[in-house]
Design a protein around this motif. Structure first.
Motif, PDB file in Angstrom:
ATOM      1  N   TRP A  77     -71.358 102.993 -47.056  1.00 44.03           N
ATOM      2  CA  TRP A  77     -72.557 103.766 -47.354  1.00 44.03           C
ATOM      3  C   TRP A  77     -73.777 102.901 -47.105  1.00 44.03           C
ATOM      4  CZ3 TRP A  77     -73.200 108.679 -47.575  1.00 44.03           C
ATOM      5  CH2 TRP A  77     -72.143 109.505 -47.954  1.00 44.03           C
ATOM      6  N   LYS A  78     -74.785 103.467 -46.470  1.00 46.02           N
ATOM      7  CA  LYS A  78     -76.063 102.775 -46.246  1.00 46.02           C
ATOM      8  C   LYS A  78     -77.108 103.253 -47.253  1.00 46.02           C
ATOM      9  CE  LYS A  78     -74.733 100.893 -42.277  1.00 46.02           C
ATOM     10  NZ  LYS A  78     -74.960  99.582 -41.737  1.00 46.02           N
ATOM     11  N   VAL A  79     -76.741 104.267 -48.055  1.00 46.37           N
ATOM     12  CA  VAL A  79     -77.636 104.814 -49.079  1.00 46.37           C
ATOM     13  C   VAL A  79     -76.873 104.910 -50.390  1.00 46.37           C
ATOM     14  CG1 VAL A  79     -79.031 106.144 -47.442  1.00 46.37           C
ATOM     15  CG2 VAL A  79     -77.041 107.208 -48.517  1.00 46.37           C
ATOM     16  N   LYS A  80     -77.612 105.122 -51.469  1.00 51.22           N
ATOM     17  CA  LYS A  80     -76.982 105.354 -52.770  1.00 51.22           C
ATOM     18  C   LYS A  80     -77.674 106.535 -53.445  1.00 51.22           C
ATOM     19  CE  LYS A  80     -79.716 101.721 -55.003  1.00 51.22           C
ATOM     20  NZ  LYS A  80     -80.556 101.389 -53.894  1.00 51.22           N
ATOM     21  N   ILE A  81     -77.088 107.044 -54.493  1.00 55.03           N
ATOM     22  CA  ILE A  81     -77.664 108.181 -55.206  1.00 55.03           C
ATOM     23  C   ILE A  81     -79.065 107.808 -55.683  1.00 55.03           C
ATOM     24  CG2 ILE A  81     -77.454 109.640 -57.259  1.00 55.03           C
ATOM     25  CD1 ILE A  81     -74.406 109.440 -56.902  1.00 55.03           C
ATOM     26  N   GLY A  82     -80.000 108.712 -55.423  1.00 58.71           N
ATOM     27  CA  GLY A  82     -81.392 108.493 -55.811  1.00 58.71           C
ATOM     28  C   GLY A  82     -82.277 107.998 -54.675  1.00 58.71           C
ATOM     29  N   ASP A  83     -81.670 107.509 -53.600  1.00 64.64           N
ATOM     30  CA  ASP A  83     -82.460 107.038 -52.450  1.00 64.64           C
ATOM     31  C   ASP A  83     -83.142 108.211 -51.767  1.00 64.64           C
ATOM     32  OD1 ASP A  83     -81.628 104.461 -52.905  1.00 64.64           O
ATOM     33  OD2 ASP A  83     -80.375 104.316 -51.101  1.00 64.64           O
ATOM     34  N   ARG A  84     -84.359 107.963 -51.296  1.00 62.74           N
ATOM     35  CA  ARG A  84     -85.067 108.945 -50.477  1.00 62.74           C
ATOM     36  C   ARG A  84     -84.765 108.633 -49.022  1.00 62.74           C
ATOM     37  NH1 ARG A  84     -90.563 110.856 -53.061  1.00 62.74           N
ATOM     38  NH2 ARG A  84     -89.906 110.880 -55.236  1.00 62.74           N
ATOM     39  N   VAL A  85     -84.462 109.677 -48.257  1.00 63.39           N
ATOM     40  CA  VAL A  85     -84.144 109.499 -46.836  1.00 63.39           C
ATOM     41  C   VAL A  85     -85.043 110.386 -45.998  1.00 63.39           C
ATOM     42  CG1 VAL A  85     -81.746 108.817 -47.201  1.00 63.39           C
ATOM     43  CG2 VAL A  85     -82.295 111.224 -46.919  1.00 63.39           C
ATOM     44  N   LYS A  86     -85.219 109.964 -44.764  1.00 64.16           N
ATOM     45  CA  LYS A  86     -85.950 110.747 -43.783  1.00 64.16           C
ATOM     46  C   LYS A  86     -85.008 111.053 -42.628  1.00 64.16           C
ATOM     47  CE  LYS A  86     -90.483 108.847 -44.731  1.00 64.16           C
ATOM     48  NZ  LYS A  86     -91.642 108.135 -44.189  1.00 64.16           N
ATOM     49  N   SER A  87     -85.359 112.043 -41.865  1.00 67.42           N
ATOM     50  CA  SER A  87     -84.573 112.375 -40.687  1.00 67.42           C
ATOM     51  C   SER A  87     -84.481 111.143 -39.791  1.00 67.42           C
ATOM     52  CB  SER A  87     -85.244 113.516 -39.928  1.00 67.42           C
ATOM     53  OG  SER A  87     -84.537 113.806 -38.762  1.00 67.42           O
ATOM     54  N   GLY A  88     -83.260 110.823 -39.390  1.00 63.90           N
ATOM     55  CA  GLY A  88     -83.025 109.648 -38.549  1.00 63.90           C
ATOM     56  C   GLY A  88     -82.523 108.440 -39.313  1.00 63.90           C
ATOM     57  N   ASN A  89     -82.666 108.438 -40.649  1.00 63.82           N
ATOM     58  CA  ASN A  89     -82.124 107.333 -41.443  1.00 63.82           C
ATOM     59  C   ASN A  89     -80.603 107.375 -41.411  1.00 63.82           C
ATOM     60  OD1 ASN A  89     -84.632 107.566 -44.063  1.00 63.82           O
ATOM     61  ND2 ASN A  89     -84.639 106.289 -42.252  1.00 63.82           N
ATOM     62  N   VAL A  90     -79.984 106.214 -41.308  1.00 59.78           N
ATOM     63  CA  VAL A  90     -78.524 106.134 -41.300  1.00 59.78           C
ATOM     64  C   VAL A  90     -78.019 106.321 -42.723  1.00 59.78           C
ATOM     65  CG1 VAL A  90     -76.544 104.663 -40.808  1.00 59.78           C
ATOM     66  CG2 VAL A  90     -78.515 104.629 -39.274  1.00 59.78           C
ATOM     67  N   LEU A  91     -77.085 107.260 -42.886  1.00 56.96           N
ATOM     68  CA  LEU A  91     -76.507 107.539 -44.196  1.00 56.96           C
ATOM     69  C   LEU A  91     -75.257 106.703 -44.443  1.00 56.96           C
ATOM     70  CD1 LEU A  91     -76.749 111.441 -44.164  1.00 56.96           C
ATOM     71  CD2 LEU A  91     -78.288 109.817 -45.312  1.00 56.96           C
ATOM     72  N   CYS A  92     -74.364 106.668 -43.451  1.00 52.55           N
ATOM     73  CA  CYS A  92     -73.100 105.976 -43.641  1.00 52.55           C
ATOM     74  C   CYS A  92     -72.511 105.553 -42.304  1.00 52.55           C
ATOM     75  CB  CYS A  92     -72.111 106.863 -44.394  1.00 52.55           C
ATOM     76  SG  CYS A  92     -71.709 108.410 -43.546  1.00 52.55           S
ATOM     77  N   GLU A  93     -71.423 104.818 -42.395  1.00 49.41           N
ATOM     78  CA  GLU A  93     -70.693 104.368 -41.215  1.00 49.41           C
ATOM     79  C   GLU A  93     -69.294 104.963 -41.264  1.00 49.41           C
ATOM     80  OE1 GLU A  93     -69.228 100.069 -40.445  1.00 49.41           O
ATOM     81  OE2 GLU A  93     -71.343 100.150 -39.843  1.00 49.41           O
ATOM     82  N   ILE A  94     -68.904 105.626 -40.192  1.00 52.17           N
ATOM     83  CA  ILE A  94     -67.601 106.285 -40.089  1.00 52.17           C
ATOM     84  C   ILE A  94     -66.855 105.645 -38.924  1.00 52.17           C
ATOM     85  CG2 ILE A  94     -66.447 108.473 -39.615  1.00 52.17           C
ATOM     86  CD1 ILE A  94     -68.924 109.883 -40.706  1.00 52.17           C
ATOM     87  N   SER A  95     -65.542 105.437 -39.091  1.00 51.26           N
ATOM     88  CA  SER A  95     -64.800 104.829 -37.986  1.00 51.26           C
ATOM     89  C   SER A  95     -63.343 105.267 -37.995  1.00 51.26           C
ATOM     90  CB  SER A  95     -64.885 103.308 -38.051  1.00 51.26           C
ATOM     91  OG  SER A  95     -64.164 102.835 -39.155  1.00 51.26           O
ATOM     92  N   ASN A  96     -62.679 104.958 -36.885  1.00 47.99           N
ATOM     93  CA  ASN A  96     -61.230 105.017 -36.775  1.00 47.99           C
ATOM     94  C   ASN A  96     -60.826 103.836 -35.921  1.00 47.99           C
ATOM     95  OD1 ASN A  96     -61.658 105.726 -34.099  1.00 47.99           O
ATOM     96  ND2 ASN A  96     -60.863 107.800 -34.290  1.00 47.99           N
ATOM     97  N   LYS A  97     -59.600 103.837 -35.403  1.00 43.24           N
ATOM     98  CA  LYS A  97     -59.145 102.687 -34.613  1.00 43.24           C
ATOM     99  C   LYS A  97     -59.952 102.499 -33.340  1.00 43.24           C
ATOM    100  CE  LYS A  97     -54.494 103.097 -36.378  1.00 43.24           C
ATOM    101  NZ  LYS A  97     -53.114 103.477 -36.106  1.00 43.24           N
ATOM    102  N   ALA A  98     -60.491 103.588 -32.785  1.00 41.96           N
ATOM    103  CA  ALA A  98     -61.165 103.519 -31.482  1.00 41.96           C
ATOM    104  C   ALA A  98     -62.683 103.385 -31.571  1.00 41.96           C
ATOM    105  CB  ALA A  98     -60.821 104.752 -30.661  1.00 41.96           C
ATOM    106  N   ILE A  99     -63.296 103.975 -32.586  1.00 37.96           N
ATOM    107  CA  ILE A  99     -64.759 104.024 -32.632  1.00 37.96           C
ATOM    108  C   ILE A  99     -65.304 103.665 -34.002  1.00 37.96           C
ATOM    109  CG2 ILE A  99     -64.931 105.815 -30.855  1.00 37.96           C
ATOM    110  CD1 ILE A  99     -65.679 107.690 -33.328  1.00 37.96           C
ATOM    111  N   THR A 100     -66.556 103.266 -34.015  1.00 36.22           N
ATOM    112  CA  THR A 100     -67.331 103.135 -35.243  1.00 36.22           C
ATOM    113  C   THR A 100     -68.665 103.789 -34.952  1.00 36.22           C
ATOM    114  OG1 THR A 100     -66.283 101.063 -35.885  1.00 36.22           O
ATOM    115  CG2 THR A 100     -68.420 101.552 -36.872  1.00 36.22           C
ATOM    116  N   MET A 101     -69.098 104.686 -35.832  1.00 37.23           N
ATOM    117  CA  MET A 101     -70.368 105.364 -35.603  1.00 37.23           C
ATOM    118  C   MET A 101     -71.184 105.406 -36.873  1.00 37.23           C
ATOM    119  SD  MET A 101     -69.379 109.418 -35.412  1.00 37.23           S
ATOM    120  CE  MET A 101     -70.919 110.116 -35.912  1.00 37.23           C
ATOM    121  N   GLU A 102     -72.505 105.389 -36.697  1.00 42.90           N
ATOM    122  CA  GLU A 102     -73.409 105.568 -37.814  1.00 42.90           C
ATOM    123  C   GLU A 102     -73.779 107.046 -37.871  1.00 42.90           C
ATOM    124  OE1 GLU A 102     -76.508 102.764 -36.802  1.00 42.90           O
ATOM    125  OE2 GLU A 102     -75.628 101.290 -38.168  1.00 42.90           O
TER     126      GLU A 102
END
Length: 133
Positions: A77-102
């Motif tokens: 997670w790049k954010v936590k409960i209570g954080d303010r975010v704007k469009s384009g802010n990275v929320l989290c990182e998701i991956s599998n064996k082949a890829i990692t994406m924000e």
């Protein structure tokens, strides 16, 4: 000397003529866009990816459907409960064996709920909820 200049001018103008012919061919293609058109379209697409939430409105963010990508895991997670975010802010990182994406937010607001870390994901799982402020 005059003959040399004439030869160069002929080559120069033939090149310009060829370039014009190539440009006309490109413009005839319905998918052709000039640099200015691409820049304009990029600005529009960035504007369209921002969705305003009304105060108190809640939006659920779900895991993406990447087609044949399997075994997706929410790594970080790049954010936590209570954080303010704007469009384009990275929320989290998701991956599998082949890829990692924000995974980015499309909304402006405040994070009010997030799913557990290291969770195995299937398309459509709720990742977090954002409330308009």
């Amino acid at each position: 000397m005059r003959k040399i200049i004439e030869v160069y001018l002929t080559k120069l103008f033939n090149t310009i003529k060829k370039r014009s012919e190539h440009m006309e061919d490109l413009k005839a293609n319905p998918h052709f866009r000039s640099t200015k058109e691409m820049e304009r379209d990029d600005k529009r697409s960035n504007e369209m990816l921002t969705f305003e939430l009304k105060t108190g409105e809640i939006q659920t963010i779900v895991s993406p459907d990447l087609g044949n990508q399997k075994d997706l895991v929410l790594n970080k997670w790049k954010v936590k409960i209570g954080d303010r975010v704007k469009s384009g802010n990275v929320l989290c990182e998701i991956s599998n064996k082949a890829i990692t994406m924000e995974y980015e937010s499309f909304y402006n607001g405040k994070i009010i709920w997030i799913c557990e870390h290291k969770k195995d994901l299937v398309p459509g799982d709720t990742l977090c909820k954002i409330e308009g402020i």
